[in-house]
Design a protein around this motif. Structure first.
Motif, PDB file in Angstrom:
ATOM      1  N   PRO A 134       0.777  -0.949   0.439  1.00  0.00           N
ATOM      2  CA  PRO A 134      -0.083   0.006  -0.126  1.00  0.00           C
ATOM      3  C   PRO A 134       0.403   1.391   0.028  1.00  0.00           C
ATOM      4  CG  PRO A 134      -0.465  -1.397   2.195  1.00  0.00           C
ATOM      5  CD  PRO A 134       0.635  -2.091   1.393  1.00  0.00           C
ATOM      6  N   VAL A 135       2.181   0.965   0.475  1.00  0.00           N
ATOM      7  CA  VAL A 135       2.917   2.226   0.824  1.00  0.00           C
ATOM      8  C   VAL A 135       3.925   2.185   0.259  1.00  0.00           C
ATOM      9  CG1 VAL A 135       1.127   3.874   2.738  1.00  0.00           C
ATOM     10  CG2 VAL A 135       3.050   2.106   3.079  1.00  0.00           C
ATOM     11  N   LEU A 136       4.717   1.160   0.173  1.00  0.00           N
ATOM     12  CA  LEU A 136       5.668   0.939  -0.022  1.00  0.00           C
ATOM     13  C   LEU A 136       6.636   0.426  -1.573  1.00  0.00           C
ATOM     14  CD1 LEU A 136       7.336  -0.769   2.897  1.00  0.00           C
ATOM     15  CD2 LEU A 136       7.995   1.858   2.438  1.00  0.00           C
TER      16      LEU A 136
ATOM     17  N   ALA B  30      -3.442 -10.315  -0.321  1.00  0.00           N
ATOM     18  CA  ALA B  30      -4.196  -8.508  -0.510  1.00  0.00           C
ATOM     19  C   ALA B  30      -3.031  -8.578   0.830  1.00  0.00           C
ATOM     20  CB  ALA B  30      -5.470  -8.333  -0.348  1.00  0.00           C
ATOM     21  N   TRP B  31      -2.589  -6.824   0.720  1.00  0.00           N
ATOM     22  CA  TRP B  31      -2.240  -6.493   1.809  1.00  0.00           C
ATOM     23  C   TRP B  31      -3.103  -5.751   2.765  1.00  0.00           C
ATOM     24  CZ3 TRP B  31       3.034  -7.094   2.345  1.00  0.00           C
ATOM     25  CH2 TRP B  31       3.527  -6.946   0.933  1.00  0.00           C
ATOM     26  N   ASP B  32      -2.858  -5.432   3.774  1.00  0.00           N
ATOM     27  CA  ASP B  32      -3.676  -5.098   4.561  1.00  0.00           C
ATOM     28  C   ASP B  32      -3.739  -3.056   5.137  1.00  0.00           C
ATOM     29  OD1 ASP B  32      -5.601  -3.948   6.980  1.00  0.00           O
ATOM     30  OD2 ASP B  32      -3.967  -4.598   8.383  1.00  0.00           O
ATOM     31  N   PRO B  33      -4.458  -2.481   4.971  1.00  0.00           N
ATOM     32  CA  PRO B  33      -3.652  -1.004   4.516  1.00  0.00           C
ATOM     33  C   PRO B  33      -3.451  -0.420   5.735  1.00  0.00           C
ATOM     34  CG  PRO B  33      -5.699  -0.785   2.802  1.00  0.00           C
ATOM     35  CD  PRO B  33      -5.645  -2.670   3.669  1.00  0.00           C
ATOM     36  N   GLU B  34      -4.021  -0.682   6.776  1.00  0.00           N
ATOM     37  CA  GLU B  34      -3.852  -0.723   8.195  1.00  0.00           C
ATOM     38  C   GLU B  34      -2.380  -0.851   8.428  1.00  0.00           C
ATOM     39  OE1 GLU B  34      -6.559   0.529  11.958  1.00  0.00           O
ATOM     40  OE2 GLU B  34      -6.298  -2.330  11.408  1.00  0.00           O
ATOM     41  N   THR B  35      -1.881  -1.884   8.972  1.00  0.00           N
ATOM     42  CA  THR B  35      -1.151  -2.666   9.142  1.00  0.00           C
ATOM     43  C   THR B  35       0.252  -3.166   8.037  1.00  0.00           C
ATOM     44  OG1 THR B  35      -1.447  -4.939   9.383  1.00  0.00           O
ATOM     45  CG2 THR B  35      -2.161  -4.400  11.182  1.00  0.00           C
ATOM     46  N   GLY B  36       0.154  -3.197   6.905  1.00  0.00           N
ATOM     47  CA  GLY B  36       1.138  -3.561   6.191  1.00  0.00           C
ATOM     48  C   GLY B  36       1.610  -5.473   6.031  1.00  0.00           C
TER      49      GLY B  36
END
Length: 304
Positions: free
Chosen positions: A234-236, A278-284
């Motif tokens: 989600p971010v990296l 799937a990636w958990d957007p909250e925890t990565g």
């Protein structure tokens, strides 16, 4: 370096699990497969919550649009169930396709839903009214997977005929056909920056296509068997792939392999095909589902 640890194995399904989708609500995820219902899970508590709703046939795809409080489930019988979180019930069924629905995506800027089917067509629906807007032929064979570009100007469809077709999202005009894969396309994903389209196939090849020219930028023999899913963190600047060969692999944005999650590498991994991730957007955390009826949660940490 990448450090991976399995932090939960969640049983509950009685049959193979084909798809997994994070909710719009943090800490919640949904799974479905060859069972009689769609299941809701708590990622924070790592436990089963409830069966959301019953289904008439196997579910091959789930989708939670970012701009609507709904969950959509594509079934083997061709229908798409629309579950409304506000009313806590199915409020609509999209009845059009007669053959299985393999993927569902939404286009926020147009408030439209795209549905891909084994019949070789894609149907386009109004996200607000659930009215069928139009349907068009993409392939003479199954349309297996959809990827929408981050700027929502392009959409890619991967088909059983081994061809990736790129369309303009404004008018659904065909832009390009990519024919480098040797076997059916089973996964597609645009990079978050929109510079590349990644594709996976039953030929086990992972390919990167430069956008907007769609020249083949790189090709990697990534797995032993079909690549069933590709998902970016989600971010990296990393992504993961899932395969019929029972492995999950972590890659950097340059397609450099960083980690193999498999039983052979000492991880308590799935014993059958890994069908979706799937990636958990909250925890990565990374979530995986499999033919072995299990959902697994993985803590994935990247050294800075």
């Amino acid at each position: 370096m990448v450090h991976v640890e399995q932090i939960a194995t969640l049983p509950g399904h009685q049959n193979p699990v084909y798809t997994v989708e994070p909710s719009q609500k943090p800490g919640i995820i949904f799974t479905a497969g060859n069972d009689k219902g769609v299941v809701e899970w708590s990622l924070r508590k790592r436990e089963f919550i409830k069966v959301m709703f019953p289904v008439a046939s196997s579910v091959y795809s789930l989708h939670c649009p970012v701009n609507a409080p709904i969950l959509m489930a594509g079934e083997r019988n061709g229908q798409v169930d629309v579950f409304d979180f506000i009313q806590q019930k199915i409020t609509s069924r999209l009845i059009h396709h007669k053959l299985p629905v393999f993927d569902i995506k939404s286009v926020k800027s147009k408030s439209e839903i795209l549905v891909a089917s084994e019949d070789g067509t894609v149907s386009v629906w109004n996200l607000l009214t659930y009215e069928l807007l139009y349907s068009f032929k993409v392939s003479n064979e199954t349309v297996r997977v959809i990827a929408v570009s981050p700027d929502e100007k392009l959409v890619a469809f991967g088909s059983k005929d081994a061809v990736i077709r790129i369309y303009n999202l404004t008018d659904f005009s065909l832009i390009e056909e990519l024919k480098e894969h040797q076997l059916p396309i089973t996964s597609l994903c645009f990079s978050p920056d929109g510079r590349f389209l990644l594709s996976g196939s039953r030929d086990a090849q992972l390919k990167a296509w430069a956008v907007p020219e769609f020249n083949l930028h790189q090709s990697v023999p990534a797995h032993l068997f079909a690549i069933y899913d590709i998902k970016f963190h989600p971010v990296l600047p990393y992504f993961a792939t899932a395969s019929r060969d029972k492995t999950i692999k972590i890659w950097d944005a340059d397609l450099k392999l960083l980690k193999i999650i498999s039983i052979e590498k000492g991880y308590p991994n799935h014993i059958l095909s890994v069908n979706k991730i799937a990636w958990d957007p909250e925890t990565g955390n990374l979530i995986s589902v499999s033919d072995d009826k299990l959902m697994m949660i993985w803590n994935v940490e990247f050294d800075s």
